[in-house]
Design a protein around this motif. Structure first.
Motif, PDB file in Angstrom:
ATOM      1  N   ASN A   1     -12.017 -19.973 -21.673  1.00 24.23           N
ATOM      2  CA  ASN A   1     -10.845 -19.430 -22.376  1.00 24.23           C
ATOM      3  C   ASN A   1     -10.719 -17.925 -22.210  1.00 24.23           C
ATOM      4  OD1 ASN A   1     -12.978 -18.668 -23.915  1.00 24.23           O
ATOM      5  ND2 ASN A   1     -12.215 -19.521 -25.844  1.00 24.23           N
ATOM      6  N   SER A   2     -11.474 -17.357 -21.285  1.00 27.85           N
ATOM      7  CA  SER A   2     -11.361 -15.938 -20.917  1.00 27.85           C
ATOM      8  C   SER A   2     -11.458 -14.996 -22.109  1.00 27.85           C
ATOM      9  CB  SER A   2     -10.023 -15.695 -20.190  1.00 27.85           C
ATOM     10  OG  SER A   2      -9.934 -16.460 -19.025  1.00 27.85           O
ATOM     11  N   ASP A   3     -12.350 -15.320 -23.056  1.00 27.80           N
ATOM     12  CA  ASP A   3     -12.503 -14.440 -24.214  1.00 27.80           C
ATOM     13  C   ASP A   3     -13.728 -13.550 -24.118  1.00 27.80           C
ATOM     14  OD1 ASP A   3     -14.525 -16.237 -24.594  1.00 27.80           O
ATOM     15  OD2 ASP A   3     -13.966 -16.791 -26.647  1.00 27.80           O
ATOM     16  N   GLY A   4     -14.417 -13.595 -22.969  1.00 28.98           N
ATOM     17  CA  GLY A   4     -15.549 -12.709 -22.735  1.00 28.98           C
ATOM     18  C   GLY A   4     -16.890 -13.237 -23.185  1.00 28.98           C
ATOM     19  N   VAL A   5     -16.918 -14.409 -23.807  1.00 24.46           N
ATOM     20  CA  VAL A   5     -18.198 -15.014 -24.229  1.00 24.46           C
ATOM     21  C   VAL A   5     -18.221 -16.480 -23.794  1.00 24.46           C
ATOM     22  CG1 VAL A   5     -18.550 -13.464 -26.197  1.00 24.46           C
ATOM     23  CG2 VAL A   5     -17.263 -15.588 -26.505  1.00 24.46           C
ATOM     24  N   VAL A   6     -19.416 -17.007 -23.638  1.00 26.44           N
ATOM     25  CA  VAL A   6     -19.575 -18.420 -23.285  1.00 26.44           C
ATOM     26  C   VAL A   6     -20.216 -19.114 -24.475  1.00 26.44           C
ATOM     27  CG1 VAL A   6     -20.676 -20.052 -21.716  1.00 26.44           C
ATOM     28  CG2 VAL A   6     -19.800 -17.872 -20.842  1.00 26.44           C
ATOM     29  N   ASN A   7     -19.479 -20.068 -25.067  1.00 22.98           N
ATOM     30  CA  ASN A   7     -19.988 -20.722 -26.273  1.00 22.98           C
ATOM     31  C   ASN A   7     -19.421 -22.139 -26.383  1.00 22.98           C
ATOM     32  OD1 ASN A   7     -17.328 -20.321 -27.121  1.00 22.98           O
ATOM     33  ND2 ASN A   7     -17.855 -18.490 -28.292  1.00 22.98           N
ATOM     34  N   SER A   8     -19.482 -22.703 -27.591  1.00 23.28           N
ATOM     35  CA  SER A   8     -19.061 -24.086 -27.800  1.00 23.28           C
ATOM     36  C   SER A   8     -17.584 -24.303 -27.496  1.00 23.28           C
ATOM     37  CB  SER A   8     -19.365 -24.513 -29.237  1.00 23.28           C
ATOM     38  OG  SER A   8     -18.704 -23.656 -30.152  1.00 23.28           O
ATOM     39  N   LEU A   9     -16.756 -23.275 -27.644  1.00 23.30           N
ATOM     40  CA  LEU A   9     -15.334 -23.428 -27.315  1.00 23.30           C
ATOM     41  C   LEU A   9     -15.162 -23.727 -25.826  1.00 23.30           C
ATOM     42  CD1 LEU A   9     -13.737 -20.531 -29.413  1.00 23.30           C
ATOM     43  CD2 LEU A   9     -13.741 -22.979 -29.927  1.00 23.30           C
ATOM     44  N   ASP A  10     -15.951 -23.059 -25.015  1.00 23.16           N
ATOM     45  CA  ASP A  10     -15.879 -23.311 -23.576  1.00 23.16           C
ATOM     46  C   ASP A  10     -16.388 -24.708 -23.229  1.00 23.16           C
ATOM     47  OD1 ASP A  10     -15.019 -20.555 -22.822  1.00 23.16           O
ATOM     48  OD2 ASP A  10     -16.956 -20.050 -23.684  1.00 23.16           O
ATOM     49  N   ALA A  11     -17.413 -25.156 -23.970  1.00 22.80           N
ATOM     50  CA  ALA A  11     -17.905 -26.523 -23.759  1.00 22.80           C
ATOM     51  C   ALA A  11     -16.807 -27.533 -24.058  1.00 22.80           C
ATOM     52  CB  ALA A  11     -19.128 -26.775 -24.645  1.00 22.80           C
ATOM     53  N   ALA A  12     -16.011 -27.259 -25.112  1.00 22.79           N
ATOM     54  CA  ALA A  12     -14.906 -28.153 -25.456  1.00 22.79           C
ATOM     55  C   ALA A  12     -13.868 -28.191 -24.345  1.00 22.79           C
ATOM     56  CB  ALA A  12     -14.267 -27.702 -26.771  1.00 22.79           C
ATOM     57  N   PHE A  13     -13.569 -27.038 -23.729  1.00 24.60           N
ATOM     58  CA  PHE A  13     -12.633 -26.994 -22.604  1.00 24.60           C
ATOM     59  C   PHE A  13     -13.145 -27.845 -21.445  1.00 24.60           C
ATOM     60  CE2 PHE A  13     -10.497 -23.281 -24.459  1.00 24.60           C
ATOM     61  CZ  PHE A  13      -9.193 -23.468 -24.029  1.00 24.60           C
ATOM     62  N   ILE A  14     -14.448 -27.734 -21.172  1.00 21.74           N
ATOM     63  CA  ILE A  14     -15.035 -28.494 -20.067  1.00 21.74           C
ATOM     64  C   ILE A  14     -14.934 -29.998 -20.337  1.00 21.74           C
ATOM     65  CG2 ILE A  14     -17.199 -29.014 -18.870  1.00 21.74           C
ATOM     66  CD1 ILE A  14     -17.946 -26.061 -19.217  1.00 21.74           C
ATOM     67  N   LEU A  15     -15.206 -30.399 -21.558  1.00 14.86           N
ATOM     68  CA  LEU A  15     -15.114 -31.818 -21.902  1.00 14.86           C
ATOM     69  C   LEU A  15     -13.680 -32.325 -21.782  1.00 14.86           C
ATOM     70  CD1 LEU A  15     -17.531 -31.925 -24.972  1.00 14.86           C
ATOM     71  CD2 LEU A  15     -17.919 -32.906 -22.690  1.00 14.86           C
ATOM     72  N   ARG A  16     -12.709 -31.498 -22.188  1.00 16.62           N
ATOM     73  CA  ARG A  16     -11.305 -31.911 -22.050  1.00 16.62           C
ATOM     74  C   ARG A  16     -10.944 -32.066 -20.571  1.00 16.62           C
ATOM     75  NH1 ARG A  16      -7.586 -31.521 -26.011  1.00 16.62           N
ATOM     76  NH2 ARG A  16      -5.999 -30.865 -24.508  1.00 16.62           N
ATOM     77  N   TYR A  17     -11.408 -31.139 -19.758  1.00 17.88           N
ATOM     78  CA  TYR A  17     -11.130 -31.217 -18.319  1.00 17.88           C
ATOM     79  C   TYR A  17     -11.785 -32.476 -17.744  1.00 17.88           C
ATOM     80  CZ  TYR A  17     -11.514 -30.278 -13.349  1.00 17.88           C
ATOM     81  OH  TYR A  17     -11.466 -30.394 -11.979  1.00 17.88           O
ATOM     82  N   ASP A  18     -13.031 -32.744 -18.153  1.00 21.02           N
ATOM     83  CA  ASP A  18     -13.756 -33.927 -17.641  1.00 21.02           C
ATOM     84  C   ASP A  18     -13.065 -35.233 -18.053  1.00 21.02           C
ATOM     85  OD1 ASP A  18     -15.805 -35.302 -16.340  1.00 21.02           O
ATOM     86  OD2 ASP A  18     -16.991 -35.442 -18.185  1.00 21.02           O
ATOM     87  N   ALA A  19     -12.396 -35.200 -19.208  1.00 21.99           N
ATOM     88  CA  ALA A  19     -11.696 -36.379 -19.694  1.00 21.99           C
ATOM     89  C   ALA A  19     -10.261 -36.474 -19.156  1.00 21.99           C
ATOM     90  CB  ALA A  19     -11.669 -36.381 -21.220  1.00 21.99           C
ATOM     91  N   GLY A  20      -9.885 -35.510 -18.300  1.00 26.46           N
ATOM     92  CA  GLY A  20      -8.536 -35.531 -17.717  1.00 26.46           C
ATOM     93  C   GLY A  20      -7.468 -35.083 -18.689  1.00 26.46           C
ATOM     94  N   LEU A  21      -7.846 -34.300 -19.691  1.00 20.16           N
ATOM     95  CA  LEU A  21      -6.868 -33.849 -20.701  1.00 20.16           C
ATOM     96  C   LEU A  21      -6.298 -32.478 -20.375  1.00 20.16           C
ATOM     97  CD1 LEU A  21      -8.737 -35.019 -23.915  1.00 20.16           C
ATOM     98  CD2 LEU A  21      -6.906 -36.189 -22.663  1.00 20.16           C
ATOM     99  N   GLU A  22      -6.742 -31.867 -19.317  1.00 19.35           N
ATOM    100  CA  GLU A  22      -6.226 -30.551 -18.889  1.00 19.35           C
ATOM    101  C   GLU A  22      -5.636 -30.679 -17.495  1.00 19.35           C
ATOM    102  OE1 GLU A  22      -5.824 -27.921 -20.551  1.00 19.35           O
ATOM    103  OE2 GLU A  22      -7.070 -28.225 -22.320  1.00 19.35           O
TER     104      GLU A  22
END
Length: 385
Positions: free
Chosen positions: A364-385
């Motif tokens: 999410n380009s917020d300068g940190v890597v955390n659980s929010l980014d993990a959620a983005f990855i899971l959405r992408y893996d599930a074809g939701l992005e």
């Protein structure tokens, strides 16, 4: 017409508390100015100066600057004297450093403000530009980044497309006999039409306004005058007239009045991407008063495929940003899936060491890597992005 009269009335209210002496011809009053010199963005500037007494400025007032002409674009009586806006025009044959000259004027106390010359024909092309918040972005596949307009010197308006131009000035009736005015009184200033006080307001000529018509305007001076032009190049004549009028002792104040014209091509803001490697979604912005879509919007950029793209924003001028889309692959196995999300969660919980691959999982380009980014990855893996 009513709106114009209202605008003029507000401007008139600013042109009070002035003093002066005898009306002479424009030719006699402008002898101190050099022959007409073309003024451009690169060879001129606007300077504001306060004085205790009325003054006629010449290039000699600005020594060691290669100043070859001075035009007065505004003269206003203040509580302590006069406030002038001057256009200084320079000889640029041997080069000219605008910033150094501006700083010199401000440092020695002669100027209280120095700005670019908004009246120059090439002002818009050289000064009215805008940039974006980034020249280059890196966005993971399935991740997002945001892009905005960083700075802009025009927002829907252009000084060089005035649809009304005017000279507004006041006189001292104790010194200038207004009753002796005739249709020829101001021809030396390029003003050829003259209207009586009760005549219908006509934007093609000279207007005589009684301040008693406007609430809150009180002055010892009986009337205000406005000379209005419609022609495209009329503003040059207005500036020449303002300069000449400012040198007349009986003209107690003078100002160039402009009502900028909206340009639909400026308020129509167009965002586009040159490839399908990214998708754009626009939000926010300012809704213009005139026809055209929102401007100063925010673009949400989503990485779709690995590769490059260019985002371009057009508003008569254009700005662009290069976007590189890459795969967020925390475990470096060539895929972006739940395994990478799990590794990001471990990193967020300080259960694994930082790696270059993990730092690239900022979805999410917020300068940190955390659980929010993990959620983005899971959405992408599930074809939701």
């Amino acid at each position: 017409m009513k709106n114009t009269k209202k605008i003029l009335s507000l401007l008139m209210a600013m042109l009070i508390f002035c003093q002066g002496a005898v009306l002479v011809s424009a030719v006699e009053s402008s002898e101190s100015s050099a022959e007409a010199v073309e003024w451009t963005y690169d060879n001129s500037m606007l300077v504001k100066i306060n004085t205790e007494e009325a003054k006629i400025f010449t290039p000699e007032d600005f020594p060691d600057m290669n100043c070859i002409q001075v035009l007065t674009t505004e003269k206003i009586r203040t509580g302590t004297g006069y406030s002038y806006e001057l256009m200084l025009i320079f000889d640029t044959t041997d080069g000219f450093d605008w910033q150094t000259t501006a700083e010199a004027l401000l440092e020695d106390g002669r100027a209280i403000e120095v700005t670019r010359n908004i009246y120059a024909k090439d002002y818009n092309m050289k000064h009215c530009t805008f940039t974006l918040t980034a020249e280059e972005l890196h966005v993971p596949v399935g991740g997002k980044a945001w892009l905005e307009i960083k700075e802009e010197d025009y927002i829907g308006y252009s000084y060089n497309t005035w649809n009304e131009k005017a000279i507004i000035f006041t006189v001292d009736p104790a010194i200038i006999d207004e009753d002796a005015f005739t249709p020829e009184s101001f021809t030396d200033f390029g003003i050829y039409r003259f209207f009586a006080e009760n005549d219908e307001l006509d934007l093609d000529g000279l207007i005589i306004l009684n301040p008693s018509e406007y609430s809150g305007i009180k002055s010892d001076y009986h009337r205000y005058y406005g000379a209005i032009e419609y022609s495209y190049l009329g503003y040059e004549d207005c500036l020449k007239a303002a300069d000449a009028l400012s040198k007349i002792e009986g003209i107690t104040s003078v100002s160039v009045y402009t009502l900028p014209s909206p340009l639909g091509t400026i308020t129509s803001e167009h965002w586009r991407a040159d490839s399908e490697n990214i998708s754009l979604s626009l939000s926010g912005g300012v809704v213009p008063d005139y026809p055209g879509g929102p401007y100063n919007q925010t673009a949400e950029i989503t990485g779709v495929n690995v590769g490059d793209a260019v985002v371009t924003v057009s508003k008569r001028l254009a700005a662009s940003c290069k976007v590189t889309v890459y795969l967020a692959d925390a475990n470096n196995d060539g895929e972006c899936n739940s395994l990478d999300a799990a590794l990001v969660l471990k990193y967020d919980a300080d259960l694994t060491e930082e790696t270059e691959e993990l730092l690239l999982c900022d979805m999410n380009s917020d300068g940190v890597v955390n659980s929010l980014d993990a959620a983005f990855i899971l959405r992408y893996d599930a074809g939701l992005e």
